[in-house]
Design a protein around this motif. Structure first.
Motif, PDB file in Angstrom:
ATOM      1  N   ILE A  43     -70.115  25.267  45.080  1.00  0.00           N
ATOM      2  CA  ILE A  43     -71.100  25.390  46.154  1.00  0.00           C
ATOM      3  C   ILE A  43     -72.486  24.993  45.650  1.00  0.00           C
ATOM      4  CG2 ILE A  43     -72.267  26.986  47.718  1.00  0.00           C
ATOM      5  CD1 ILE A  43     -69.750  28.625  47.839  1.00  0.00           C
ATOM      6  N   ARG A  44     -73.176  24.131  46.404  1.00  0.00           N
ATOM      7  CA  ARG A  44     -74.537  23.735  46.081  1.00  0.00           C
ATOM      8  C   ARG A  44     -75.548  24.413  47.000  1.00  0.00           C
ATOM      9  NH1 ARG A  44     -75.539  18.877  47.539  1.00  0.00           N
ATOM     10  NH2 ARG A  44     -77.348  18.618  46.192  1.00  0.00           N
ATOM     11  N   TYR A  45     -75.135  24.650  48.252  1.00  0.00           N
ATOM     12  CA  TYR A  45     -76.071  25.155  49.249  1.00  0.00           C
ATOM     13  C   TYR A  45     -75.262  25.754  50.388  1.00  0.00           C
ATOM     14  CZ  TYR A  45     -79.822  25.027  52.790  1.00  0.00           C
ATOM     15  OH  TYR A  45     -80.739  25.344  53.750  1.00  0.00           O
ATOM     16  N   ARG A  46     -75.835  26.755  51.080  1.00  0.00           N
ATOM     17  CA  ARG A  46     -75.139  27.332  52.229  1.00  0.00           C
ATOM     18  C   ARG A  46     -76.127  27.601  53.361  1.00  0.00           C
ATOM     19  NH1 ARG A  46     -72.115  32.109  49.475  1.00  0.00           N
ATOM     20  NH2 ARG A  46     -71.277  32.438  51.573  1.00  0.00           N
ATOM     21  N   GLU A  47     -75.666  27.381  54.583  1.00  0.00           N
ATOM     22  CA  GLU A  47     -76.473  27.620  55.778  1.00  0.00           C
ATOM     23  C   GLU A  47     -75.741  28.620  56.659  1.00  0.00           C
ATOM     24  OE1 GLU A  47     -76.833  23.730  57.500  1.00  0.00           O
ATOM     25  OE2 GLU A  47     -78.742  23.350  56.505  1.00  0.00           O
ATOM     26  N   ASP A  48     -76.330  29.763  56.901  1.00  0.00           N
ATOM     27  CA  ASP A  48     -75.751  30.769  57.778  1.00  0.00           C
ATOM     28  C   ASP A  48     -76.283  30.541  59.189  1.00  0.00           C
ATOM     29  OD1 ASP A  48     -74.762  32.949  59.094  1.00  0.00           O
ATOM     30  OD2 ASP A  48     -75.373  34.404  57.568  1.00  0.00           O
ATOM     31  N   LEU A  49     -75.410  30.108  60.093  1.00  0.00           N
ATOM     32  CA  LEU A  49     -75.814  29.797  61.455  1.00  0.00           C
ATOM     33  C   LEU A  49     -75.423  30.894  62.435  1.00  0.00           C
ATOM     34  CD1 LEU A  49     -74.864  26.016  61.481  1.00  0.00           C
ATOM     35  CD2 LEU A  49     -77.071  27.066  60.974  1.00  0.00           C
TER      36      LEU A  49
ATOM     37  N   PRO B 207     -65.592  30.157  59.279  1.00  0.00           N
ATOM     38  CA  PRO B 207     -65.749  31.006  60.465  1.00  0.00           C
ATOM     39  C   PRO B 207     -66.580  32.249  60.178  1.00  0.00           C
ATOM     40  CG  PRO B 207     -63.558  31.280  59.534  1.00  0.00           C
ATOM     41  CD  PRO B 207     -64.210  30.155  58.774  1.00  0.00           C
ATOM     42  N   PHE B 208     -67.084  32.849  61.253  1.00  0.00           N
ATOM     43  CA  PHE B 208     -67.851  34.077  61.135  1.00  0.00           C
ATOM     44  C   PHE B 208     -67.022  35.151  60.430  1.00  0.00           C
ATOM     45  CE2 PHE B 208     -68.799  38.293  62.948  1.00  0.00           C
ATOM     46  CZ  PHE B 208     -70.113  38.432  62.521  1.00  0.00           C
ATOM     47  N   GLY B 209     -67.639  35.851  59.490  1.00  0.00           N
ATOM     48  CA  GLY B 209     -66.960  36.945  58.804  1.00  0.00           C
ATOM     49  C   GLY B 209     -66.269  36.543  57.520  1.00  0.00           C
TER      50      GLY B 209
END
Length: 376
Positions: free
Chosen positions: A301-307, A327-329
């Motif tokens: 993982i380099r980066y994560r976006e929580d939408l 998916p959510f969760g």
């Protein structure tokens, strides 16, 4: 159904472009020879990046740009040499192009006045269109007293009041904010269902294309990359260009090598089974990637976006960027090495040189039909 609805539905015309070209000089060819047929009553969205020729194509249909070669046939009649007013088209522009000193009613009725339509009939048509577009309470106002969405509805009303066989839209929603764009998409879709006009809608916004179109015509440097339904374009892209252009985030496209039995990344990881040899490009949608402990493909993982509703992970796999929609969760350790699976039925293979899709690379025809049916 009002008289306006009936008249426009009856006037809906097919459009055929045969070898149509546009060039400003020998070196500046905007549209190479192009052939396409649009069905009567169809809502066609012309989609592509800035500078791909989509507005030029629309303006040639309207008669605002002269063709350099080829024929434009509307309703069985050649029109490439006719003036715009004789083509049976009406156009809605990005900047509304309303007369600021005229009221809403006067703006909508102006073309009818020029055409010599009686005052009584003009008033009847304005009233019908105003009711259709929710403008009945604003007829006495001037454009400066309206919101952006209301001004755009007036521009649409001015177009459809002429009962045209073809409606042309040149990026009509691009000046609106996000909420208004959504609201206008809903209104345009509802309007099209009511009047059944042949509509050609130019945009660079894939959301507008996917939600409004019966079929999407994707242009790239003046050439047609794909012309198909939104579902087919999303799930069966004809080229790497289409795969990367459609989707948010777009399809992952990885450079792979075929050794006759498997497709491998640069570090040797196997990402699919395939009998071909050589260099290929492998596509997979972010939402089709499975994150599980048993996955054979390793990524960091380099980066994560929580939408909120879902999370987008950007990962590195064998030196190439990969986006994964979770998916959510889903509980994923940002510091851990991901174990991924690429479901074979969701893979797309493209030629390493041309970027064109290789049909049925991973499935027989029955398997392809079953896979597509799952999305419908």
């Amino acid at each position: 159904m009002t008289a306006i609805d009936t008249a426009i539905r009856a006037a809906a015309a097919d459009i055929e472009l045969m070898g149509v070209t546009k060039a400003y000089d020998v070196r500046t060819v905007v549209i190479p020879p192009l052939d396409v047929a649009l069905r009567p009553g169809e809502f066609t969205v012309v989609l592509g990046p800035s500078g791909c020729g989509k507005s030029t194509l629309l303006q040639m249909i309207a008669g605002l740009e002269r063709v350099s070669g080829g024929k434009i046939v509307i309703g069985g009649r050649e029109v490439q040499d006719l003036e715009p007013k004789h083509r049976g088209c009406a156009m809605v522009f990005q900047n509304y192009a309303l007369y600021p000193h005229m009221t809403v009613a006067e703006n909508m009725a102006y073309s009818l006045k020029v055409a010599g339509v009686s005052k009584t009939e003009r008033a009847e048509r304005v009233a019908d269109v105003a009711r259709m577009l929710g403008l009945a309470d604003f007829l006495a106002r001037k454009p400066g007293q309206l919101s952006g969405g209301q001004r755009q509805r007036v521009a649409i009303g001015r177009a459809i009041i002429r009962e045209p066989g073809v409606l042309l839209f040149d990026e009509p929603l691009s000046n609106l904010d996000a909420q208004l764009r959504h609201d206008m998409r809903v209104e345009l879709a509802d309007l099209h269902r009511r009047i059944g006009a042949t509509s050609v809608f130019v945009t660079h916004d894939q959301v507008e294309a996917m939600t409004l179109a019966d079929r999407i015509l994707i242009l790239n440097k003046g050439r047609i990359e794909q012309f198909d339904t939104p579902k087919a374009i999303y799930h069966r892209p004809a080229s790497v260009f289409v795969a990367k252009f459609i989707g948010a985030p777009p399809m992952n496209v990885l450079t792979v090598t075929g050794d006759g039995s498997a497709l491998r990344l640069a570090d040797g990881q196997v990402v699919g089974n395939y009998e071909g040899k050589g260099s290929f490009q492998l596509g997979i949608r972010p939402e089709d990637i499975t994150v599980n402990a048993g996955g054979a493909i390793k990524a960091a993982i380099r980066y994560r976006e929580d939408l909120g509703s879902h999370e987008i992970l950007e990962a590195d796999v064998a030196g190439q960027q990969l986006r994964i929609s979770t998916p959510f969760g889903a509980e994923i350790d940002a510091a851990a090495t991901l174990s991924l699976s690429f479901p074979q039925a969701r893979l797309h293979l493209f030629d390493g040189e041309t970027g064109r899709a290789i049909p049925n690379a991973f499935h027989n025809a029955d398997a392809v039909r079953r896979s597509v049916k799952e999305y419908q």
